[in-house]
Enzyme design. Structure first.
Site, PDB file in Angstrom:
ATOM      1  CB  SER A  23      -0.766   0.082   1.309  1.00  0.00           C
ATOM      2  OG  SER A  23      -0.195   0.209   2.380  1.00  0.00           O
ATOM      3  CG  ASP A  24       1.178   5.782  -1.142  1.00  0.00           C
ATOM      4  OD1 ASP A  24       2.091   6.146  -0.244  1.00  0.00           O
ATOM      5  OD2 ASP A  24       1.088   6.598  -1.952  1.00  0.00           O
ATOM      6  CD1 TRP A  25       4.766   5.423   5.203  1.00  0.00           C
ATOM      7  CD2 TRP A  25       4.586   4.088   3.296  1.00  0.00           C
ATOM      8  NE1 TRP A  25       5.976   4.684   5.028  1.00  0.00           N
ATOM      9  CE2 TRP A  25       5.803   3.746   3.687  1.00  0.00           C
ATOM     10  CE3 TRP A  25       4.364   3.382   2.082  1.00  0.00           C
ATOM     11  CZ2 TRP A  25       6.566   2.847   3.369  1.00  0.00           C
ATOM     12  CZ3 TRP A  25       5.224   2.639   1.542  1.00  0.00           C
ATOM     13  CH2 TRP A  25       6.544   2.185   2.339  1.00  0.00           C
TER      14      TRP A  25
END
Length: 821
Positions: A222-224
Site C-alpha cells: 500500500s501507499d503509506w
C-alpha cells in the site's frame, strides 16, 4: 534459503505479521526462524533512508522524473537507477520506492514533476531503463502509483473513473512494461479509488490484471496509510500494509482467518511473496542493517550534472545561446530562482541533499574571475514564508501540554521539523509536545512576516508577544499532505540588527484533526520584497548587455498533497519578465517548474530554457548549457498548452477536473496531451517532443522494410547527419497514424524514438521498429487489443508538430491480442 520450507515452519500469526510493516520504513522480522526485517526508502530522485522529510542523513539528489523523461534516453535512466541503488545501499535499504509512472493528464497535478511523461510509450521506456538499473544492483524497485493517481485533490478518497480503453491504452502500459520487461519486484497501490473501489482492495486490478494477465510474482504494498480494510485488501492481492505498526491486520486478520472470512492459503500466498522479496534482496545471507551513511561520490556528482543538462529543453533561441564565456559583456542575473537552488519538488520526494548549487553560483564558477555579473532578485515566488536557516533548539515533553521535565533535546539548523518515528523507545509519537526556540536578527528595518504551519497544534511568540495562535483554532488545510493547516501569517515590526527570540510550541494532533496522523511544524520569517527591489532589477537589466531571468516555481508549489491553482508563474514573475524584456532585447529566461507554464511574454524574449528540478548540481548543469559546455539535450515530455483551458481535462465541468462528489471523470478518454491537441487541431505553445539544439541536423529520407506489416513487424531506417560545427544530439520520434480508423482514434501515437549523438559532420544510420501491438486499439466489447486491417503511416518527426517524413504501409487482415498476451 528455501522459501517453501521456511513458510511451512511458520505459524499463522507469524505469516500474518509479515503482511504489515514494523514501523515507517521496515518490515516485521521473525527472530524464531531467523527471518530478517528489510528497509524500504523513498524515492524517485534520491534515497532518503529512514530520516525525516527535512534533515536526516544526507543523500545525493538526482534530477526529478520529468527531467529524466525529457532526456528521451533510457540508458541515462538506467545509469541513474544504478546510482540510486548504490544510494539505497548507503541507507541500508533493500527496496527503493520508485519510479513513479502516472501519466501527465494535466499540468496541474502536484506530482507532475515525479512522473516521466504524458505519453505511455515514453514513460514505459524510461521506467524500464530505471528499474533495470536499480534491480541490476540487487535493490528492488517499486513502481507506483497503481493506478489513476493523476491529481492530488482529495487523493485519499477520490475515485478516478476511467474507462477500460483509456486504462489499457494510456494508464496501464507503463506498469505492464515494468512487470513484463523489467521484472519489477514490487508495486505500490495508489491512494485513490478506481471506478469506485480503493485500488488497495481492487480485485480486478491487483489480481486479474496484475497477476493473471501479466504474470506478476512480486509484492504489492500500500501507499503509506493507503489501505483501509482487513479482509478485502488481502483478498484482492495487497500483500503488505504500510507503514507499521499494523492498523487493519495483525490480530484482526488472524481472527478473520479463524472465523472463516478469508482462507489461510491466501495469507500464505502473500507471506510467500514477502519471503521471496527478502530472499531476492539477499537479506537472508546479509542480515546486518548497518547505520545510514552519507556517501558523496564523485561519479554521482558527475552523473547528476550530466543528467541535468540532458534533461534541459531549449524551447526558444534567437541565436543568443550559447553565450560566449570569453565575450559575454555584463550579465544581469535576476529572478527568484537565481540565488536559490531549486533542486527538487516537495513531498515524499524530498531529501537532505549533500549540497546544492544555485544558478548564480554556477554562472560565477563558469566565468571565474569575472566582474561582469550583477545579481538582483527582483521578485519572489515562494508559496510559504521563507524558512529560517540557523541554529534551532528543540525540547521534547512526554505530555501534550509541555508539562513535566523535558525528556529530550536536540539542535537542528532549520526552522522546520517533521517527525516520522519516536525520538526514543519511551517516547509516545502520538502524544507529545515540543518547544522550538531560535534567535532571529533582522538585516533591515520593517514589517517582517511570520508564518506558522503544523500537522498538530501550534502557537508562536515573537519576543514576549504571542503572534500566532494555531492551537485552539487549528484547521486542516493544504500542507503536509493535507495533514497540516493552511499557513497562518502575521506581520511584526522589527529593527535591523536587534535580535529577537522566537518560540513556537507544538503538540501532536488530537482526535478529530483528520487526515494522516503526522507530526510536523514549520516556522517562516521574512521581510517581503518591495517595489524598490523590483525597480532596481529593471535598472540592472537595462544597463547590462545580457539579462538572465531565473523564474518558475519551487518545491512548495510542485508538491505531493496539492495541485496547482493554474499554469501561471506565481507572484509578479510574468510582469517582471515582460518588463525586463522591454528594457533588454537580450533577455534569456530559465524556467524551473515541474510541468508546463503559460508564457504571455514569449514573443519578447530572446531565449527560453526549461530546466525543471535538475538535482543538487542544478546551477552547474544550467551554466553548462547556457555557455555551451553541454548541449541542451532535452525534448518536452509533456505538451505546453497556450492556456490552461486548452488542456483536455480542463472543460469547466468540475466532474472532469478537479472532481465532484468524490469522483473525477476521465471523460477525455485516450485524448490526453498531444493526442488531444493533434486530433482536435488545438494550437500549442510548445508541442510534445519539442526541443532545439546548438547544432543542426539533416534527416535523410526513411526506408521502410516492407509494404505490409507481418507478425515480425516493420523496420524504418534513415540516416541522420550533424551538419553543424559542434557535437550534439537529436531525438528522432516515430508515430503511427491509422489513415482510416474504424473508431475514433488519436491522429497519431508515439511508438518508437531514438536519441542519437553525433560529432560535427558525423552521420549515422538508425533503425526504428513497429510491431503489430503498436497498431492496436483496445476494444472494450471484445475485451482485447485489435489492430484493424487497413492503411497506416509511420510518421517520422522531431516533435508532435514537426513532421519530417511519412512512410505508408498496410495491415492485410485484422490482428487481435488478448489482454494476457
Amino acid at each position: 534459503m528455501a522459501v517453501d520450507n521456511l513458510l511451512a515452519k511458520m505459524t499463522l500469526e507469524e505469516q500474518v505479521a509479515l503482511l504489515s510493516g514494523a514501523d515507517f520504513w521496515t518490515t516485521v522480522p521473525v527472530p524464531r526462524l531467523k527471518i530478517p526485517k528489510i528497509k524500504v526508502t523513498d524515492g524517485p530522485n534520491g534515497a532518503r533512508g529512514a530520516g525525516s522529510l527535512v534533515g536526516g542523513v544526507k543523500s545525493a539528489c538526482f534530477p526529478c522524473a520529468i527531467s529524466i523523461g525529457s532526456s528521451f534516453d533510457p540508458a541515462l535512466a538506467r545509469a541513474i537507477g544504478k546510482a540510486l541503488a548504490e544510494e539505497a545501499k548507503s541507507k541500508s535499504a533493500r527496496v527503493l520506492l520508485a519510479p513513479t509512472v502516472n501519466i501527465h493528464r494535466s499540468g496541474l497535478n502536484g506530482r507532475n514533476f515525479e512522473c516521466y511523461s504524458e505519453d505511455p510509450h515514453l514513460t514505459s521506456e524510461m521506467a524500464v531503463g530505471y528499474i533495470e538499473g536499480v534491480q541490476g544492483e540487487g535493490i528492488a524497485a517499486t513502481i507506483k502509483h497503481f493506478v489513476g493517481n493523476e491529481s492530488e485533490i482529495e487523493r485519499f478518497t477520490m475515485s478516478s473513473d476511467i474507462g477500460e480503453r483509456a486504462l489499457r491504452e494510456l494508464y496501464l502500459p507503463p506498469f505492464e512494461a515494468a512487470v513484463k520487461r523489467a521484472g519489477a519486484r514490487a508495486i505500490m497501490s495508489s491512494y485513490n479509488r478506481l471506478n469506485g473501489t480503493f485500488t488497495s482492495e481492487h480485485q480486478w486490478l491487483l489480481t486479474q490484471v496484475l497477476r493473471v494477465e501479466w504474470g506478476f510474482d512480486g509484492i504489492v504494498m500500500s501507499d503509506w496509510f493507503g489501505s483501509h480494510s482487513t479482509v478485502a485488501s488481502v483478498a484482492a492481492g495487497l500483500d503488505l500494509e504500510m507503514p507499521g505498526p499494523t492498523r487493519d491486520r495483525g490480530e484482526k486478520l488472524v481472527a478473520a482467518v479463524k472465523n472463516g472470512e478469508i482462507d489461510a492459503a491466501r495469507i500464505a500466498e502473500s507471506a510467500h511473496r514477502i519471503l521471496d522479496l527478502i530472499r531476492w534482496t539477499g537479506a537472508f545471507t546479509d542480515v546486518e542493517m548497518r547505520a545510514e551513511v552519507a556517501e558523496d561520490r564523485p561519479e554521482h556528482r558527475a552523473l547528476i550534472r550530466r543528467a541535468g543538462a540532458e534533461g534541459t529543453v531549449l524551447l526558444k533561441n534567437n541565436g543568443i545561446l550559447p553565450l560566449n564565456k570569453n565575450d559575454t559583456g555584463t550579465i544581469a542575473v535576476l529572478g527568484p530562482n537565481a540565488a536559490e537552488a531549486r533542486i527538487m519538488g516537495g513531498g515524499s520526494a524530498q531529501i537532505n541533499a549533500h549540497y546544492s548549487v544555485a544558478p548564480l553560483e554556477g554562472i560565477r564558477k563558469a566565468l571565474a574571475g569575472s566582474n561582469a555579473i550583477f545579481h538582483v532578485k527582483g521578485v519572489a515566488n515562494n508559496r510559504l514564508v521563507k524558512l529560517y536557516r540557523g541554529p534551532v533548539h528543540i525540547e521534547y515533553f512526554n505530555s501534550t501540554d509541555l508539562s513535566g521535565a523535558a525528556v529530550h533535546a536536540e539542535d537542528i539548523d532549520l526552522s522546520e521539523r517533521f517527525w516520522m518515528d519516536p525520538i526514543s523507545k519511551t517516547f509516545n509519537i502520538n502524544a507529545f509536545s515540543a518547544r522550538v526556540v531560535f534567535t532571529y536578527t533582522p538585516e533591515a528595518d520593517g514589517v517582517h512576516v511570520f508564518g506558522l504551519v503544523s500537522a498538530g497544534r501550534s502557537r508562536l511568540k515573537v519576543g514576549s508577544q504571542q503572534v500566532i495562535e494555531n492551537w485552539d483554532n487549528w484547521k486542516r488545510g493544504a500542507n503536509y499532505f493535507t495533514a497540516g493547516n493552511d499557513e497562518v501569517r502575521k506581520g511584526v515590526t522589527l529593527e535591523a540588527g536587534v535580535p529577537v527570540q522566537i518560540v513556537a510550541e507544538f503538540r501532536s494532533p488530537i482526535a478529530g484533526d483528520g487526515g494522516l496522523h503526522l507530526n510536523a511544524i514549520r516556522i517562516g520569517v521574512e521581510l517581503p520584497l518591495g517595489e524598490a527591489e523590483f525597480e532596481e532589477a529593471l535598472k540592472k537589466a537595462q544597463t547590462c548587455d545580457v539579462a538572465i531571468v531565473f523564474a518558475g516555481r519551487e518545491g512548495e508549489w510542485d508538491t505531493e498533497g496539492n495541485d496547482l491553482p493554474d499554469l501561471r508563474l506565481p507572484g509578479r514573475q510574468d510582469e517582471f519578465i515582460a518588463r525586463v524584456a522591454a528594457v533588454n532585447p537580450k533577455t534569456i529566461v530559465v524556467l524551473q517548474t515541474g510541468g508546463p507554464v503559460e508564457m504571455p511574454w514569449i514573443d519578447n524574449v530572446a531565449a527560453v530554457l526549461q530546466s525543471w528540478y535538475p538535482g543538487q548540481e542544478a546551477g552547474n548543469a544550467i551554466a553548462d548549457v547556457l555557455f555551451g559546455f553541454a548541449e541542451p539535450g532535452g525534448r518536452l515530455p509533456q505538451t505546453f498548452p497556450l492556456t490552461l483551458e486548452d488542456n483536455s481535462a480542463i472543460t469547466g465541468d468540475p466532474a472532469v477536473y478537479p472532481g465532484k462528489d468524490g469522483h473525477v471523470e476521465y471523460r477525455e478518454g485516450v485524448f490526453v496531451g498531444y493526442r488531444h491537441h493533434d486530433t482536435r487541431k488545438i494550437k500549442t505553445l510548445f508541442p510534445f517532443g519539442h526541443g532545439l539544439s546548438y547544432t543542426t541536423f539533416s534527416w535523410g529520407r526513411p526506408k521502410i522494410s516492407a509494404e505490409a506489416i507481418g507478425k515480425d513487424g516493420l523496420k524504418v531506417t534513415l540516416n541522420i547527419t550533424n551538419t553543424g560545427k559542434r557535437a550534439g544530439a537529436d531525438v528522432v520520434q516515430l508515430y503511427v497514424r491509422p489513415l482510416a480508423p474504424k473508431v475514433e482514434r488519436p491522429d497519431k501515437e508515439l511508438r518508437a524514438f531514438r536519441k542519437i549523438r553525433l560529432a560535427a559532420g558525423e552521420a549515422k544510420q538508425i533503425d526504428l521498429c513497429i510491431t503489430l501491438r503498436d497498431l492496436c486499439r483496445f476494444d472494450e466489447e471484445a475485451r482485447c487489443f485489435i489492430a484493424d486491417a487497413g492503411e497506416y503511416e509511420a510518421v517520422i518527426a522531431a516533435s508532435a508538430e514537426d513532421i519530417r517524413h511519412t512512410c505508408r504501409f498496410r495491415l492485410d487482415e485484422d490482428w487481435k491480442l488478448s489482454v494476457g498476451g
